[in-house]
Every structure is written in structure tokens, then in C-alpha cells.
Design an enzyme around this catalytic site. Sequence first.
Site, PDB file in Angstrom:
ATOM      1  N   SER A  49       0.812  -1.225   0.000  1.00  0.00           N
ATOM      2  CA  SER A  49       0.000   0.000   0.000  1.00  0.00           C
ATOM      3  C   SER A  49       0.841   1.270   0.000  1.00  0.00           C
ATOM      4  O   SER A  49       0.275   2.372   0.138  1.00  0.00           O
ATOM      5  CB  SER A  49      -1.015  -0.008   1.142  1.00  0.00           C
ATOM      6  OG  SER A  49      -0.378  -0.314   2.325  1.00  0.00           O
ATOM      7  N   SER A  81     -13.236  -7.385  14.404  1.00  0.00           N
ATOM      8  CA  SER A  81     -12.295  -6.316  14.023  1.00  0.00           C
ATOM      9  C   SER A  81     -10.931  -6.526  14.666  1.00  0.00           C
ATOM     10  O   SER A  81      -9.918  -6.055  14.146  1.00  0.00           O
ATOM     11  CB  SER A  81     -12.847  -4.933  14.375  1.00  0.00           C
ATOM     12  OG  SER A  81     -12.975  -4.807  15.774  1.00  0.00           O
ATOM     13  N   LYS A  91      -2.223 -14.910  26.864  1.00  0.00           N
ATOM     14  CA  LYS A  91      -1.902 -13.475  26.897  1.00  0.00           C
ATOM     15  C   LYS A  91      -2.662 -12.841  28.069  1.00  0.00           C
ATOM     16  O   LYS A  91      -2.102 -12.043  28.822  1.00  0.00           O
ATOM     17  CB  LYS A  91      -2.339 -12.785  25.596  1.00  0.00           C
ATOM     18  CG  LYS A  91      -1.486 -13.078  24.371  1.00  0.00           C
ATOM     19  CD  LYS A  91      -2.131 -12.443  23.112  1.00  0.00           C
ATOM     20  CE  LYS A  91      -1.598 -13.045  21.839  1.00  0.00           C
ATOM     21  NZ  LYS A  91      -2.347 -12.602  20.635  1.00  0.00           N
ATOM     22  N   HIS A 149     -15.322  -5.791  22.254  1.00  0.00           N
ATOM     23  CA  HIS A 149     -15.213  -7.092  22.916  1.00  0.00           C
ATOM     24  C   HIS A 149     -16.033  -7.066  24.212  1.00  0.00           C
ATOM     25  O   HIS A 149     -16.044  -6.063  24.930  1.00  0.00           O
ATOM     26  CB  HIS A 149     -13.767  -7.387  23.317  1.00  0.00           C
ATOM     27  CG  HIS A 149     -12.823  -7.649  22.176  1.00  0.00           C
ATOM     28  ND1 HIS A 149     -13.213  -7.788  20.867  1.00  0.00           N
ATOM     29  CD2 HIS A 149     -11.470  -7.845  22.190  1.00  0.00           C
ATOM     30  CE1 HIS A 149     -12.142  -8.032  20.113  1.00  0.00           C
ATOM     31  NE2 HIS A 149     -11.080  -8.067  20.890  1.00  0.00           N
ATOM     32  N   CYS A 206      -5.982  -6.509  23.556  1.00  0.00           N
ATOM     33  CA  CYS A 206      -7.266  -5.821  23.742  1.00  0.00           C
ATOM     34  C   CYS A 206      -8.092  -6.394  24.902  1.00  0.00           C
ATOM     35  O   CYS A 206      -8.655  -5.649  25.705  1.00  0.00           O
ATOM     36  CB  CYS A 206      -8.073  -5.892  22.453  1.00  0.00           C
ATOM     37  SG  CYS A 206      -7.850  -7.421  21.534  1.00  0.00           S
TER      38      CYS A 206
END
Length: 339
Positions: free
Chosen positions: A41, A161, A216, A244, A131
Site C-alpha cells: 500500500s 475487528s 496473553k 469485545h 485488547c
Amino acid sequence: MGVFNVAIAGATGNVGREMLSILEERNFPVGELHLLASERSAGSRVEFRGQELVVKDLATFDFTGVQVGLFSPGGSVSAVHAPRAAAAGCVVVDNTSYFRMDPDIPLVVPEVNAHAIADYKKKGIISNPNCSTIQMVVALKPIHDAATIKRVVVSTYQSVSGAGKAAMDELLEQTRAFYLPGRDIPPKKFTKPIAFNLIPQIDSFLENGYTKEEMKMVNETHKILDPNIKVTATTVRVPVFNAHSESVTIETERPLSPEEARAILARAPGVEVVDDPATLTYITPREAAGRDATFVSRIRRDFTVEHGLQMWVVSDNLRKGAALNAVQIAEVLIRDHLS
Ligand code: NAP
Ligand code: 3JM
């Protein structure tokens, strides 16, 4: 405070694009802004503060003169280019799991352990947690301070996502194809179809039977909050686009009533309590998407242990779970260390 030259590595991805919005929204003092991605990109254009910027190839970018790097190009790419940027004097806030457990690299959620940011000096890199860990520790910290958490059992309901932009396309295309008989979109980013389904596997399996994503949550909670808290996790991908959700069961040393927990959480930084069963008031991922808070609902007693609480924790995984947390780290860094 002056302005700082910033580079975003992974600028065309889900996390990178959110970084751009958040820098703009929070009026981060950006001088030059360099947008970096793969050679695929390089040359494409992205808008920032009304101006079009040309994306450059991370592999050949020289970080000299850049003070802050916000990285989310994937673990193996950060492994090479974050130390290279740090060697040129750029402090990197890295979103991948690659450096998180390195004892010389701080792992930071500003509401929980902002003091650890000072350790950026060791390697010039600060890690942003996963996250699912971030939103959980934001909600656990005030409860731990009040009553000392002994054990946590968490199950997650994680949006697509978090697996990148191609994973969002996969959910959309499989959902559309569901109504068109004969058109089958086989899984690519996931191991099984994600539309009208859920998948009890995020990241790869380890020998202990847990997935990497689950470990994690265990290891990062120990590093950020307290190594004495026992944590067990089940992480699940669900057909939700963004935000989430987590069911979190907590056992504490000292008693803490749901009313006390609700009051403590209501004044905790980064937390918003949305909790009134009488009026069916609780948060859902669609309501949390696009917002900054970690939302807590369904706070109630766990009757199966002496001092137990249960709660429902939801946050936008691309914002507090990734880009917002990284920018908050960068804000403390420039205010306390680079100014
Ligand atoms: P994504 O939407 O797939 O975007 C990936 C980004 O990385 C794109 O900008 C891509 O550029 C770039 N990239 C890929 N390979 C590259 C290379 N060889 N050199 C330079 N740039 C490269 O994924 P995402 O959701 O933004 O996630 C990106 C990474 O952030 C993940 O791999 C993960 O490690 C981390 N992450 C962390 C959290 C967290 O909880 N902290 C959450 C989500 C993701 P092109 O456009 O050129 O392909
Ligand atoms: C979230 O390098 C990769 O394969 C990225 C895998 C990944 C990670 C990770 O391990 O860095 C995808 C989504 C994360 C994360 O935040 O841990």
C-alpha cells in the site's frame, strides 16, 4: 509543550486508521506525520486533519528525527522494525504481542500502571497489551485496590475487528452469502465459518490446551496488575463487528458488596458503570463501539464462594483495546519524559 514528529506503522490497518482518528480527536501535538505500511500500500493516500498524506514503505523508512512511533504492523514486522526505530531515537509504542513479556519492556495501561512508562528508557519500546487484557484490568484495578483479588475466571466474546480488516470482510461476505443459496464463502482468516456461529479459538493452541490469546490474558494481567492473582481464560470469537465483551468472575480476599463495587467502579478512571436490571440497563457491544470507556454492567454477587463478584465488561477493542490506549501512553510519554 512543542510538537512531536510521529510515525504510524500499519497505518492502513484497522488499528492504524483508528490511531489517526484518535490523534486528531485528542489534538495530539503532531509535527510531521509519517504513515507507514507494507510495499503493497505504499503510494496510497490517507487523510489527516484535512490533508492527504502518502503512505510510505516501512521497510525502507528512516526513523531519524521521529520522536514517537505507533506500531501495529504485526508481530514479525514489529520484531524487526521497532528495535530499528528505537535505535534511531524514536520511542515505539508497539501494539503486537512480540515484546510484551520482555522484562526490559514496560507493558502499560495508563489507568493501572502509568508509572511503568519510565522504563521505556531501557529499550526505547513500550508494549500495548492485548485488547482483552486492557479492558479487563481497567475494571479489575479498582476492585483489587479495595478488596485484593485472589482469582479471576474470564470468558470473552471477541469481535472480528480484532483480527484485522480482512476478518471484518469475511464476516460481512459470509453473512450476505447466507441468504444466497449455492454461494459459499469458505473461511480464510478464521478456522470455521464466523457468520451465525462462534469460534472457541483465538490465535493458535499451546501444549497446555489453552490458546495463545488465553495465555496473553493470564500473563499480561500478572505483569500489569499483580502476579499473585490466579487467572483462567476462555477466549471466543463472535460475529460482532466491533467491541469485545467479557464475563468476569472475581474472588476477593476481603468482602466487597455489589453496591460497594458499583460505587468504586463508578469513580474509577476510564470506567463507566451501566447497570440497572430494573430498567434493563446494561451495555452491549454495539452501544460500546466508537466510545472510549470500559463499560461495566451486571455487577452481582457470586454466591458459590465466600467473597465473590460477577460482572460484564465491554469496550471498543480498536479504541481502548488498541489505538486509544497506545495514544494515552504516548501522551504520558511526551508530557513526562520527552518535553
Ligand atoms: P490489519 O487491519 O490487517 O492491518 C495490518 C496493517 O499492517 C496494515 O497497515 C498493513 O499494511 C500492515 N502490514 C502488514 N504487513 C506489513 C509489513 N510487512 N510491513 C509493513 N506493514 C505491514 O490488522 P490490524 O487489526 O490493524 O492489526 C495489526 C496488528 O496490530 C496485529 O497484527 C496485532 O499484532 C496488533 N493488534 C493489537 C491489538 C491489541 O490488542 N493491542 C489489537 C489488534 C491488533 P498493508 O496495507 O500494506 O497491508
Ligand atoms: C491481536 O503477528 C501476528 O500474527 C498478529 C497476531 C495478533 C496479535 C498479536 O499476537 O500481536 C492479532 C491480533 C494480537 C494481539 O494484540 O496480541
